[in-house]
Write an enzyme that holds these catalytic residues in place. Structure first.
Site, short mmCIF file in Angstrom:
data_model
loop_
_atom_site.label_atom_id
_atom_site.label_comp_id
_atom_site.label_asym_id
_atom_site.label_seq_id
_atom_site.Cartn_x
_atom_site.Cartn_y
_atom_site.Cartn_z
N GLU A 43 1.55 0.47 -5.27
CA GLU A 43 0.32 1.12 -4.97
C GLU A 43 -0.32 2.01 -5.96
O GLU A 43 -0.46 3.32 -6.08
CB GLU A 43 0.59 2.19 -3.56
CG GLU A 43 0.86 1.54 -2.48
CD GLU A 43 1.06 1.98 -1.12
OE1 GLU A 43 0.46 2.02 0.00
OE2 GLU A 43 1.91 3.05 -1.29
N GLU A 81 5.24 -5.24 2.71
CA GLU A 81 5.46 -4.27 3.81
C GLU A 81 4.75 -4.64 5.03
O GLU A 81 3.76 -5.27 5.05
CB GLU A 81 5.03 -2.82 3.50
CG GLU A 81 5.93 -2.30 2.15
CD GLU A 81 5.18 -0.88 1.71
OE1 GLU A 81 4.59 -0.28 2.71
OE2 GLU A 81 5.48 -0.42 0.79
#
Length: 982
Positions: free
Chosen positions: A415, A491
């Protein structure tokens, strides 16, 4: 005229990775060179700012007797100095890179040590730090060695010329905030300190500065090729393979390959003039070809999990026993892969992955997520001034961990948006180590990566990706590249609180589409710190419990195991969903066992079934009446066989519900489980479930006696129709319709998710405060007591017309048939639909025939096994760190609650129902923030007997409940029969 002078930034604010450190090298757990651990008790002083104290403390002779003491490894905020801070995305300081606040807690650490008497003469020595958050400045005997950033990475300094036989003074100044903090925004507690080992290592003349193990495997020949490059050169011996060769030379020999299923390691020794190190070599080859990620020529399916390093008392100071415990638990629950979110783990963890067998995505210590809320303005990964720091982090990860066969992917970080710095990292890694693939999820163009990775892609999108028909990328060339790549969910299935739901639907997609190579559940452990309540009960705290100005609450508690590493129901479900052997009936729907046959499919990627022993059990009404062994051939991966089950053994009563249970267990002990450990199982109905269901009670007529109505064993209030007594047992709360549940974290959802946040909608509608109006209480000639009601929240015109029809028979059975009709336009599904009632608190033992032993909901039911189960009411609860709906047992045919003397109540349902029992109300559960907020009642056990439950989903950070698992507001009929036990 005026002029402006630019003052150089202090070392903790400049963008550099540091100064004075040595080039990174491999972690070497076993060497004949001398080592001295400097772990233990250190002197400690905390200052409120980076400049509050000078560096006089680093000089020999400094008097630190007034200082506190602190353990190393450790975090000072966990030892009485300040407090932890939890944020998910937001930086807990003003975003002004590379600057940090003036309020910058700074910990000065002192350790005085002597060299052991046998410390070698000559050579050099290095001082090694495995992990320090977030910036350190180091002195030895008054001489400054340098500075470094990169909290979860090793740093070394040359110190040979500074060492004294005794009285060596090691001084370390650690700043909580630094420019490096902008690169470490990783959805976890901010925990400053020296949290990994500090070691002094002797480096003899001619010792190893670097070595790189290259051990490939050719699946077409069964041969492995070994070459080890080293500086300086030396010799390699592998006794088991008969190898003795110089470094830099290659040898090709027949070998057994390393895989996560068959983690074959060969002991090897690398010897130079000055040092000998022990190595564990695993032969394997990782490639992307034909649009698939392959190891040793075969597609692999990741049954993975993300793992932060966490201990509920020690934070990220995790010891070797805890690491092993994590991996043993993973292996026992069929997990075969770990993503080291979002930084390289303690190096010993990777050695355990080599030994026990897990695929690893090794992720760089890099995340800049907090810039995302600022539209990625000033993002360091797209600023060339930060690139040296990014490359330093990539190099330190790769050089430390490059010799582990378990590591199959390097991840650039997490991220961080996109930018030139990430491309520079990818280029360097690819040049240094072309034997592994590169992962990064944050750039969906996949410009720098070898796999297409996503987070929390919903099921329907995963299906499109699996078919390679996903919406196109804007750049045709990049779209063509991405569409040809293998796909993983780095994820998915956010395991926050009760859940995650929808796992089995994801797994079916992973198994149906070869491009979809599995995923990594977020995440392994709840990051809750242990605290003790005034009454002595232990519980766990989360964001906001330390008085943080900014925090993200219990979003830090989103794991498959609780903080004490007790498996959650989510882990039990995940184990069942990903089991590597599929056992099914041979009938068209794959569920039936009535034809007496079973299909066994080997879902392993590499191992055959010779390591498993198969058994069958025949059960009637939940009790075993026969068992035996099932001879299954050693099927290779992907193959199936159909086998005949034995004839059903005698002993089942006529009309009894019967099941076959087939299990696959370890035939011999492994490094992670004993022989007999269950790897996979399935249940096949031999007769139709519920075939022996009993009819509702009838035959008795109600009669009025003053202000009450008597019907069989039941006594009712004549005005309201409420049941007050059952065969002399006081009903502490009469049965009535219940539609509310304490919203789960997934019910409440995340504000950034597109699906409806049903928990928020339910509360806005007032479903937590519905009112019950009795419209009529009627006795009818057919022997029934009928109560007509309307159940509705305030301020809206929707409701539920609910009719209760009570009947009884001469045997003392009291039946209740419930019909529910929605009124108005319901804008949402219901949380639950069923009855709630209260019974005396003495009825503290539960037994039931149905799904168990743990909780289950519509989309988390795969692990529920039909049987007869018994638990105390207190053990029916699931202690989620933030209390919420929990504890429902699924597909219950009957349940009974009893006191120690055996008295109590039995409840039968038609159809099968969800059964919940607890010593507090749903309202109390809803209001609780931590488990000690729940005070058990001394008077009542509350029961929920539910006809339906809304699914769970994973909307706390992923998709919501799938349509087929929603409890829509539609007409429903269900019934229960109550019997008094004496």
């Amino acid at each position: 005229m005026s002029s402006t002078q630019h003052t150089p930034l202090p070392y903790y604010e400049d963008r550099s990775p540091g100064a004075g450190t040595l080039p990174p090298r491999p972690w070497t757990p076993s060497s004949d060179a001398a080592r001295l651990s400097l772990n233990g008790t250190w002197s400690f002083r905390l200052s409120p700012t980076a400049t509050a104290e000078d560096d006089a403390f680093a000089r020999p002779g400094y008097d630190a007797r007034g200082w506190d003491e602190i353990p190393v490894p450790g975090h000072w905020v966990l030892h009485g100095h300040g407090a932890p801070i939890y944020t998910n995305v937001r930086y807990p300081f003003p975003v002004d890179p590379p600057h940090v606040p003036a309020e910058n807690p700074t910990g000065d650490h002192l350790r005085v040590f002597d060299l052991p008497g046998d410390w070698p003469d000559g050579g050099d020595a290095v001082l090694r730090f495995e992990g320090v958050e977030s910036c350190a400045r180091v002195w030895l005997n008054g001489e400054e060695l340098g500075t470094f950033k990169g909290s979860r990475l090793p740093h070394e300094f040359p110190v040979g010329g500074l060492l004294e036989p005794s009285g060596n003074v090691l001084a370390v100044r650690v700043h909580q905030w630094s420019s490096g903090s902008y690169l470490e925004d990783q959805d976890q507690w901010w925990l400053p300190g020296i949290f990994r080992e500090v070691t002094l290592e002797h480096r003899p003349e001619g010792s190893l500065a670097d070595y790189f193990v290259h051990a490939s495997y050719d699946h077409t020949t069964g041969e492995g090729t070994l070459r080890i490059d080293s500086d300086p050169g030396g010799r390699i011996t592998v006794p088991e393979l008969g190898l003795d060769l110089a470094t830099g030379e290659s040898a090709t020999v027949p070998v057994e390959p390393w895989t996560a299923e068959t983690p074959r390691l060969y002991e090897a020794w690398l010897t130079t003039v000055g040092e000998s190190v022990s190595l564990r070599v695993g032969f394997r080859t990782v490639v992307v070809e034909d649009g698939l990620l392959k190891v040793n020529g075969r597609r692999v399916l990741f049954r993975g999990v993300n793992r932060h390093e966490f201990h509920p008392e020690n934070g990220r100071a995790v010891d070797l026993a805890t690491m092993r415990r994590d991996l043993v638990l993973m292996k026992r629950h069929n997990i075969n892969a770990v993503r080291t979110s979002h930084y390289p783990p303690h190096p010993a963890f990777l050695g355990l992955c080599d030994e026990l067998g897990l695929w690893v995505i090794d992720e760089c210590d890099l995340e800049t997520h907090g810039f995302g809320v600022l539209d990625w303005r000033n993002n360091p990964v797209d600023d060339d001034r930060w690139t040296p720091a990014l490359l330093d982090r990539a190099e330190r990860m790769v050089e430390r961990d490059k010799n582990h066969p378990a590591v199959v992917m390097w991840s650039l970080g997490n991220e961080c948006g996109t930018g030139r710095g990430l491309s520079a990292m990818a280029d360097w890694i690819r040049e240094r180590d072309p034997s592994r693939v590169i992962h990064y999820e944050g750039d969906h163009s996949c410009a720098d990566t070898d796999v297409y990775s996503r987070m929390y892609a919903p099921h329907e999108e995963v299906d499109l990706i699996g078919r390679r028909t996903e919406p196109p990328w804007s750049d045709p060339e990049l779209d063509a590249k991405r569409r040809a790549l293998p796909f993983i969910q780095c994820e998915y299935a956010h395991a926050m609180g009760n859940g995650p739901g929808g796992l089995s639907e994801y797994q079916r997609l992973f198994e149906a589409h070869e491009r979809c190579q599995g995923g990594f559940v977020w995440e392994w452990i709840d990051h809750g710190f242990t605290r003790r309540a005034p009454d002595g009960r232990f519980y766990h705290v989360y964001g906001g419990d330390f008085g943080e100005e900014l925090h993200d609450g219990n979003f830090v508690c989103d794991g498959l195991v609780f903080p004490d590493r007790t498996p959650s129901p989510g882990l039990i479900e995940y184990k069942k969903v990903i089991e590597p052997v599929r056992i099914a009936g041979t009938e068209t729907d794959g569920a039936g066992g009535a034809d007496g046959a079973v299909r066994i499919t080997n879902g392993h990627d590499f191992a055959d079934l010779s390591h498993l022993a198969f058994t069958w059990t025949y059960e009637a009404e939940g009790e075993a009446i026969g068992s035996g062994e099932l001879a299954v051939p050693p099927l290779p991966p992907g193959e199936s066989v159909e086998l005949k089950l034995p004839a059903p053994p005698p002993g089942a009563e006529a009309g009894a519900e019967t099941w076959w249970t087939v299990e696959a267990r370890l035939a011999a002990a492994t490094a992670w489980a004993e022989a007999g450990h269950t790897v996979a199982w399935a249940q096949l109905p031999a007769t139709a479930p519920g075939a022996g269901a009993r009819a509702l009670a009838s035959g008795e007529a109600p009669r009025r006696e003053g202000d009450r109505i008597v019907l069989g064993p039941g006594i009712f209030d004549a005005a309201t129709g409420a049941l007050t007594s059952l065969g002399g047992l006081h009903v502490t709360e009469p049965p009535r319709l219940d539609i509310w549940r304490a919203p789960t974290d997934n019910d409440n959802g995340a504000s950034w998710q597109p699906d409806e946040r049903w928990g928020v909608i339910w509360r806005r509608l007032g479903l937590h405060r519905v009112r019950h109006r009795t419209n009529a209480v009627e006795t009818t000639p057919d022997g029934a007591l009928t109560v007509r009601t309307r159940v509705a929240p305030a301020a809206v015109d929707i409701g539920l017309e609910t009719v209760y029809r009570w009947t009884a028979d001469a045997a003392g059975r009291l039946s209740l048939a419930v019909s529910v009709t929605p009124l108005g336009e319901w804008p949402c599904p219901l949380p639950r639909l069923g009855l709630r009632l209260g019974v005396p608190a003495a009825l503290g033992d539960a037994e039931w025939f149905g799904g168990g032993p743990g909780e289950a909901y519509p989309d988390t039911r795969t692990a529920a096994r039909v049987g007869r189960w018994a638990l105390p009411v207190d053990e029916l609860q699931t202690p989620y760190v933030r209390p919420q709906e929990n504890g429902a047992r699924i597909d219950v045919r009957w349940a009974r609650l009893t006191a120690p003397d055996g008295s109590g109540v039995r409840i039968e349902g038609d159809p099968a129902f969800w059964f919940t029992a607890r010593r507090w109300t749903t309202e109390q559960l809803d209001a609780a923030e931590h488990t000690p907020d729940l005070d058990p009642s001394n008077d009542t056990v509350w029961l929920n007997l539910d006809h339906g439950q809304h699914g769970i989903g994973s909307q706390s950070c992923g998709p919501g409940v799938l349509a087929e698992h929603r409890l829509n507001a539609t007409s429903a009929e269900f019934s229960f029969t109550f019997s008094r036990l004496t």
